[in-house]
Design a protein around this motif. Structure first.
Motif, PDB file in Angstrom:
ATOM      1  N   TYR A  41       0.838  -1.205   0.000  1.00 24.88           N
ATOM      2  CA  TYR A  41       0.000   0.000   0.000  1.00 24.88           C
ATOM      3  C   TYR A  41       0.874   1.256   0.000  1.00 24.88           C
ATOM      4  N   SER A  75      -7.122  -3.436  -3.624  1.00 26.50           N
ATOM      5  CA  SER A  75      -7.806  -3.452  -2.334  1.00 26.50           C
ATOM      6  C   SER A  75      -8.880  -4.531  -2.299  1.00 26.50           C
ATOM      7  N   GLY A  78      -7.465  -7.828  -1.716  1.00 27.36           N
ATOM      8  CA  GLY A  78      -6.740  -7.987  -0.457  1.00 27.36           C
ATOM      9  C   GLY A  78      -5.237  -7.853  -0.578  1.00 27.36           C
ATOM     10  N   GLY A  81      -3.532  -2.869   1.910  1.00 27.26           N
ATOM     11  CA  GLY A  81      -4.338  -2.508   3.069  1.00 27.26           C
ATOM     12  C   GLY A  81      -3.440  -1.874   4.099  1.00 27.26           C
ATOM     13  N   GLN A  82      -4.005  -1.034   4.918  1.00 27.37           N
ATOM     14  CA  GLN A  82      -3.214  -0.369   5.950  1.00 27.37           C
ATOM     15  C   GLN A  82      -3.149  -1.234   7.187  1.00 27.37           C
ATOM     16  N   GLU A  87      -5.080   2.224  11.823  1.00 34.69           N
ATOM     17  CA  GLU A  87      -6.504   2.333  11.556  1.00 34.69           C
ATOM     18  C   GLU A  87      -7.135   3.572  12.185  1.00 34.69           C
TER      19      GLU A  87
END
Length: 205
Positions: A41, A75, A78, A81-82, A87
């Motif tokens: 990412y 995304s 999968g 992603g962070q 988050e």
């Protein structure tokens, strides 16, 4: 960005870049370097940032939409992603309250001469880790290109020597220009002290 430049996709004109080419590059680099969704990412995000900044910063036409479209597919699959630790996001009004608190703290209690408020704003604008913000130096800046080098960036395969040159967005550039050159580092404060100030601010607010 250096990784992108050295790969096959780096030979494609920025304006002619298409989403399928970005997707293939992302799949290849994820496999070759054995990196996870969070690291991939970061790689793809920096590519998008560089292309989005290119017209205004360097007069280069670029198709950053291709990267945005590719990121949607990555995304969904999968592949990007962070990380869980990233988050938490600021809710409405939190940023303004923190800036106001840090400005007041800097006026009334700060004896270091280094603005906690500017460090906070730079960290938010750049989305860097606080350790990355605190160790950048004046010599890391390329004023002509309006870029900065992040030294030893976290990477599962390159713990040391993973230096990345990234564009300086407008707010980042303005903050740096407002800082006095009193040290080799742009933000010559003690990292632990800065973190404690932010922690106290969050508890109070």
């Amino acid at each position: 960005l250096e990784i992108v430049a050295k790969s096959a996709i780096g030979k494609i004109s920025a304006i002619n870049l298409e989403a399928p080419e970005v997707l293939q590059w992302a799949r290849d680099i994820a496999q070759d370097r054995q990196i996870g969704p969070a690291t991939l990412y970061q790689y793809v995000s920096y590519m998008r940032l560089a292309l989005a900044t290119a017209p205004a910063a360097w007069g280069i036409k670029a198709n950053h939409i291709a990267v945005t479209e590719a990121m949607k597919v990555l995304s969904q699959n999968g592949m990007i992603g962070q990380g869980a630790q990233r988050e938490r996001r600021l809710y409405e009004g939190e940023y303004e309250r923190l800036v106001e608190y840090l400005q007041r703290y800097d006026r009334e209690k700060n004896r270091t001469g280094v603005s906690n408020e500017k460090i906070f704003r730079f960290a938010v604008a750049s989305a860097w880790r606080i350790s990355e913000v605190m160790r950048v130096t004046w010599s890391d800046i390329n004023h002509k290109k309006r870029t900065i080098v992040i030294r030893d960036r976290k990477d599962p395969h390159e713990k040391i020597g993973n230096d990345q040159e990234v564009p300086l967005l407008e707010e980042m550039w303005e903050i740096i220009q407002s800082m006095p050159q009193t040290s080799d580092r742009i933000f010559p404060a003690v990292q632990g002290t800065v973190q404690q100030v932010y922690h106290n601010a969050c508890l109070i607010l």
